[in-house]
Design a protein around this motif. Structure first.
Motif, mmCIF file in Angstrom:
data_model
loop_
_atom_site.group_PDB
_atom_site.id
_atom_site.type_symbol
_atom_site.label_atom_id
_atom_site.label_comp_id
_atom_site.label_asym_id
_atom_site.label_seq_id
_atom_site.Cartn_x
_atom_site.Cartn_y
_atom_site.Cartn_z
ATOM 1 N N ALA A 2 23.953 86.889 100.305
ATOM 2 C CA ALA A 2 23.032 86.529 99.222
ATOM 3 C C ALA A 2 22.578 85.076 99.365
ATOM 4 O O ALA A 2 21.393 84.770 99.196
ATOM 5 N N ALA A 3 23.506 84.184 99.691
ATOM 6 C CA ALA A 3 23.149 82.772 99.866
ATOM 7 C C ALA A 3 22.233 82.592 101.071
ATOM 8 O O ALA A 3 21.287 81.807 101.023
ATOM 9 N N LEU A 4 22.481 83.342 102.134
ATOM 10 C CA LEU A 4 21.647 83.251 103.330
ATOM 11 C C LEU A 4 20.230 83.729 103.047
ATOM 12 O O LEU A 4 19.258 83.092 103.443
ATOM 13 N N GLN A 5 20.117 84.835 102.335
ATOM 14 C CA GLN A 5 18.791 85.361 102.009
ATOM 15 C C GLN A 5 18.047 84.429 101.053
ATOM 16 O O GLN A 5 16.851 84.226 101.194
ATOM 17 N N ALA A 6 18.766 83.847 100.099
ATOM 18 C CA ALA A 6 18.136 82.904 99.171
ATOM 19 C C ALA A 6 17.663 81.654 99.905
ATOM 20 O O ALA A 6 16.549 81.174 99.676
#
Length: 102
Positions: free
Chosen positions: A82-86
């Motif tokens: 999720a952090a990578l996609q954000a």
């Protein structure tokens, strides 16, 4: 009479053991799939940054990698994903804004 007393614990223990290992396998499988997707995403983003030839883009990618919530073996794959996609979404909008300003 004794064999009956031995069979009762086996009848109870075997289904519990099978259920436990099925749960362990399914959880492990989902985690492995998540990490495979995560590594694939990281490698494709690294290839894009390297192919750009832009030192600033490579440095932004490195900063995104360093900012990921990595806590070693206690890391949560879905949290990292999720952090990578954000961060990738933020990087794309920043690049779009920079291109539009030219």
């Amino acid at each position: 009479m004794k064999p009956a007393y031995l069979a009762i614990p086996l009848v109870l223990a075997v289904p519990c053991a099978v259920s436990y290992y099925v749960g362990v396998f399914s959880t492990s499988f989902d985690t492995n799939v998540c990490y495979s997707e995560l590594l694939s995403t990281l490698s494709s983003q690294a290839e894009q940054a390297a192919a750009s030839g832009d030192r600033a883009e490579i440095e932004r990618y490195a900063a995104r990698i360093k900012s990921l919530p990595n806590r070693g073996y206690e890391s949560d794959c879905s949290e990292i994903m999720a952090a990578l996609q954000a961060s990738a979404g933020n990087a794309a909008s920043t690049a779009d804004n920079g291109a539009g300003a030219r």
